[in-house]
Design an enzyme around this catalytic site. Sequence first.
Site, PDB file in Angstrom:
ATOM      1  N   SER A 126     109.481 112.781 109.128  1.00 39.08           N
ATOM      2  CA  SER A 126     110.163 111.643 108.523  1.00 39.08           C
ATOM      3  C   SER A 126     109.265 110.988 107.471  1.00 39.08           C
ATOM      4  O   SER A 126     108.801 111.655 106.550  1.00 39.08           O
ATOM      5  CB  SER A 126     110.585 110.661 109.622  1.00 39.08           C
ATOM      6  OG  SER A 126     111.457 109.684 109.133  1.00 39.08           O
ATOM      7  N   ASP A 135     121.866 115.072 110.780  1.00 39.96           N
ATOM      8  CA  ASP A 135     120.833 114.039 110.868  1.00 39.96           C
ATOM      9  C   ASP A 135     121.410 112.741 110.316  1.00 39.96           C
ATOM     10  O   ASP A 135     121.781 112.670 109.145  1.00 39.96           O
ATOM     11  CB  ASP A 135     119.599 114.480 110.066  1.00 39.96           C
ATOM     12  CG  ASP A 135     118.426 113.499 110.131  1.00 39.96           C
ATOM     13  OD1 ASP A 135     118.643 112.327 110.475  1.00 39.96           O
ATOM     14  OD2 ASP A 135     117.293 113.910 109.817  1.00 39.96           O
ATOM     15  N   HIS A 168     117.475 113.254 114.103  1.00 43.63           N
ATOM     16  CA  HIS A 168     116.374 113.002 113.178  1.00 43.63           C
ATOM     17  C   HIS A 168     115.011 113.354 113.770  1.00 43.63           C
ATOM     18  O   HIS A 168     114.020 113.399 113.049  1.00 43.63           O
ATOM     19  CB  HIS A 168     116.403 111.519 112.768  1.00 43.63           C
ATOM     20  CG  HIS A 168     115.476 111.176 111.654  1.00 43.63           C
ATOM     21  ND1 HIS A 168     115.586 111.736 110.393  1.00 43.63           N
ATOM     22  CD2 HIS A 168     114.403 110.335 111.602  1.00 43.63           C
ATOM     23  CE1 HIS A 168     114.627 111.245 109.611  1.00 43.63           C
ATOM     24  NE2 HIS A 168     113.893 110.401 110.320  1.00 43.63           N
TER      25      HIS A 168
END
Length: 270
Positions: free
Chosen positions: A95, A217, A246
């Site tokens: 991320s 996601d 995610h």
Amino acid sequence: MGVVEEAHNVKVIGSGEATIVLGHGFGTDQSVWKHLVPHLVDDYRVVLYDNMGAGTTNPDYFDFDRYSNLEGYSFDLIAILEDLKIESCIFVGHSVSAMIGVLASLNRPDLFSKIVMISASPRYVNDVDYQGGFEQEDLNQLFEAIRSNYKAWCLGFAPLAVGGDMDSIAVQEFSRTLFNMRPDIALSVGQTIFQSDMRQILPFVTVPCHILQSVKDLAVPVVVSEYLHANLGCESVVEVIPSDGHLPQLSSPDSVIPVILRHIRNDIAM
């Protein structure tokens, strides 16, 4: 242990000539890598650390000005690598840490041999000819929910982000690390991440990037990975994984860990 290492809870484990550094995303800490680490320690030197603001770090060390943009985090990453005298590493960033790694590589490309990006996004807000996944109003509502009742927001956000219900161990784990953050810090970090726009730096990246993405996601549509691939200045490759959520390394380890390992071990075929 130095000040930087202590502040970021740096752990160095495993043995091997090559070094792998694992950077976690928003609302988690280094424990998010628990399914991956056992597969690395026999062949690699593995470095784990926590981003400042994670619930496992001292909130007194969180400088709201320094971390109002991602550059502060990238300087932290460089400081950790320098403290450990790492000359080159494979960086695996989940991320926001994927973009932190990219930023750090612009300043110190010599420190990175490749970057493996998991669920990465250069911008979360939709724009003209760009689908980031969120409208600004969506984010305004998200920030207000964090501000008004952080615990309630955590309980609602965790299943959406992970892709599951509250009975899921992965959702419970993400809820735990998310709730460990101090609410005002979580709001600040969330605003920094979700309002960031790294698109302009992508053409200047020179370190090869492996872009891994869940097919579904909440935070990062698949088109974002294609955008990264098309706009990064370096060699890059995209692989869309048949996983949901995610945090696929936490929620779908059986299908995702082998993919991550393959991209760690193999360079991009030209």
